[in-house]
Enzyme design. Structure first.
Site, PDB file in Angstrom:
ATOM      1  N   TRP A 100       0.830  -1.213   0.000  1.00  0.00           N
ATOM      2  CA  TRP A 100       0.000   0.000   0.000  1.00  0.00           C
ATOM      3  C   TRP A 100       0.856   1.250   0.000  1.00  0.00           C
ATOM      4  CZ3 TRP A 100      -4.244  -1.381  -1.942  1.00  0.00           C
ATOM      5  CH2 TRP A 100      -4.851  -2.580  -1.582  1.00  0.00           C
ATOM      6  N   ASP A 167      -1.805   6.589   6.272  1.00  0.00           N
ATOM      7  CA  ASP A 167      -2.835   5.660   5.814  1.00  0.00           C
ATOM      8  C   ASP A 167      -3.104   4.699   6.967  1.00  0.00           C
ATOM      9  OD1 ASP A 167      -4.354   3.644   4.715  1.00  0.00           O
ATOM     10  OD2 ASP A 167      -2.933   3.146   3.106  1.00  0.00           O
ATOM     11  N   LYS A 191     -12.030  -2.070   6.512  1.00  0.00           N
ATOM     12  CA  LYS A 191     -11.126  -2.889   7.313  1.00  0.00           C
ATOM     13  C   LYS A 191     -11.556  -2.892   8.782  1.00  0.00           C
ATOM     14  CE  LYS A 191      -8.518  -3.698   3.713  1.00  0.00           C
ATOM     15  NZ  LYS A 191      -7.669  -2.644   3.175  1.00  0.00           N
TER      16      LYS A 191
HETATM   17  C1  LIG Z   1      -7.058  -2.088   1.884  1.00  0.00           C
HETATM   18  C2  LIG Z   1      -6.069  -1.027   2.020  1.00  0.00           C
HETATM   19  C3  LIG Z   1      -5.978   0.039   1.104  1.00  0.00           C
HETATM   20  C4  LIG Z   1      -6.856   0.124  -0.123  1.00  0.00           C
HETATM   21  O1  LIG Z   1      -8.117   0.488   0.225  1.00  0.00           O
HETATM   22  P1  LIG Z   1      -9.250   0.721  -0.892  1.00  0.00           P
HETATM   23  O2  LIG Z   1     -10.331   1.334  -0.058  1.00  0.00           O
HETATM   24  O3  LIG Z   1      -9.595  -0.605  -1.452  1.00  0.00           O
HETATM   25  O4  LIG Z   1      -8.714   1.647  -1.917  1.00  0.00           O
HETATM   26  C5  LIG Z   1      -5.044   1.010   1.340  1.00  0.00           C
HETATM   27  N1  LIG Z   1      -4.226   0.976   2.406  1.00  0.00           N
HETATM   28  C6  LIG Z   1      -4.273  -0.032   3.301  1.00  0.00           C
HETATM   29  C7  LIG Z   1      -3.346  -0.012   4.465  1.00  0.00           C
HETATM   30  C8  LIG Z   1      -5.194  -1.065   3.140  1.00  0.00           C
HETATM   31  O5  LIG Z   1      -5.242  -2.060   4.029  1.00  0.00           O
END
Ligand SMILES: *Cc1c(COP(=O)(O)O)cnc(C)c1O
Length: 354
Positions: A100, A167, A191
């Site tokens: 990511w 993030d 998540k």
């Molecule tokens: C799943 C995830 C993403 C991507 O998320 P989307 O909403 O599918 O774009 C980005 N960063 C992390 C840490 C993730 O676990």
């Protein structure tokens, strides 16, 4: 009975949240209309989004500190480019701890110079780099708090003279941090917060408005702040379910309570991974994630036997990501301790039978 759901995302949600959400799809607020049929500008929905914003600030301890909460479309993946679009003038620093982060770096490169301060790519992202230097002439520093795919987690964040952007998709609301250290954090809901379809962004307003480029309306944080996340039609259902999940968390005792539960779950599983002679953990011990535990069988010929045992035990979503292999147990907030116990029992059963 519901399966033990270790899915990495979209992931488990609290049972009572699913009950309430399914009811709202038929009849919201006893008003003889579905939540999905009413205007996003009607009072009942405006109350939902306002409540979701307040709960976000309250749970993170960020009330009255100059932060705005947005619920946006496009997933965390859109935030990879939106953060750079809004904040990168000349140069930004990124820590590369996995897939990511790598994707965030790729997008940001479209907008300016990137300094990768450190990377754990040399060991397939099985650790968190430490003791790196962040240049002080950058517009911001970006990191990924929890690496969902590899199962590592940053335990300590740097204190900087430059904005800190994070993030937090896979560990927001899971552990106590000084969230006021962060100038912008974002998380795809699916998540640890709700269903797929909305992304929460918590941003300190004072860091915005400093880049020279023209920003398209939909990608400009200021547009969404000005219109209170209603510039276009927001994702009403994911926002509603996120609100319910945040209420559930608040009623349980907030982040300080859930962190204790999460540590208990992670301890239970990691102890078994370390004790059981058939398994080994994949990442450096000090960097292990309390959300996503990655592990593998030492003798891969036992794979079929283990896979049928955990499937018989009604466990779901344990296969590792294709870039890592082995197994990944995602233990998000709503996963009960007894589900982790069921997995540990299965690992011990394999040991007895192997
Ligand atoms: C799943 C995830 C993403 C991507 O998320 P989307 O909403 O599918 O774009 C980005 N960063 C992390 C840490 C993730 O676990």
């Amino acid at each position: 009975m519901k399966k033990h759901n270790f899915s990495a995302g979209p992931c488990i949600l609290p049972e009572e949240v699913l009950q309430q959400a399914s009811k709202a799809v038929i009849d919201f607020n006893n008003d003889d209309l579905s939540l999905l049929e009413i205007s996003h500008r009607s009072k009942p929905f405006v109350d939902v989004i306002e409540n979701a914003k307040l709960l976000t600030l309250e749970l993170l301890g960020l009330e009255n500190k100059g932060y705005q909460v947005l619920f946006l479309h496009g997933g965390a993946s859109t935030q990879f480019l939106m953060t750079a679009y809004n904040l990168l003038n000349k140069k930004a620093a990124y820590l590369n701890t996995g897939t990511w982060s790598d994707k965030a770096i790729k997008e940001a490169k479209l907008f300016g110079d990137l300094v990768e301060v450190a990377s754990s790519k040399d060991k397939n992202f099985t650790y968190i780099p430490k003791n790196y230097n962040i240049p002080n002439d950058v517009d911001y520093f970006h990191c990924t708090s929890n690496n969902t795919i590899f199962g590592t987690q940053i335990k300590e964040f740097p204190t900087l003279g430059t904005p800190l952007i994070c993030d937090m998709s896979s560990d927001i609301f899971s552990r106590q941090l000084d969230f006021s250290k962060f100038d912008l954090l974002y998380a795809g809901a699916q998540k640890n917060m709700g269903p797929a379809g909305t992304t929460v962004v918590v941003v300190k307003e004072e860091i915005l408005g400093k880049v020279e480029r023209t920003i398209p309306s939909m990608l400009n944080y200021k547009t969404h702040i000005g219109k209170e996340s209603m510039f276009n039609t927001p994702a009403v259902f994911p926002i509603y379910v996120s609100m319910l999940t945040l209420e559930w968390l608040k009623d349980l005792g907030g982040i300080s309570f859930i962190e204790k539960v999460n540590n208990k779950k992670a301890d239970l599983l990691y102890k078994e991974i370390d004790r059981n002679p058939l398994f080994r953990g994949i990442v450096a011990k000090e960097d292990r994630s309390i959300m996503n535990a990655t592990f593998s069988l030492i003798d891969e010929s036992l794979t079929n036997r283990f896979d049928s045992l955990w499937k018989e035990a009604r466990i779901n979503g344990l296969n590792g990501h294709r870039s890592v292999g082995g197994y990944r147990a995602s233990m998000y907030n709503a996963l009960p301790l007894f589900s982790v116990q069921a997995l540990v029992d299965t690992m011990q059963e394999l040991e007895r039978k192997a």
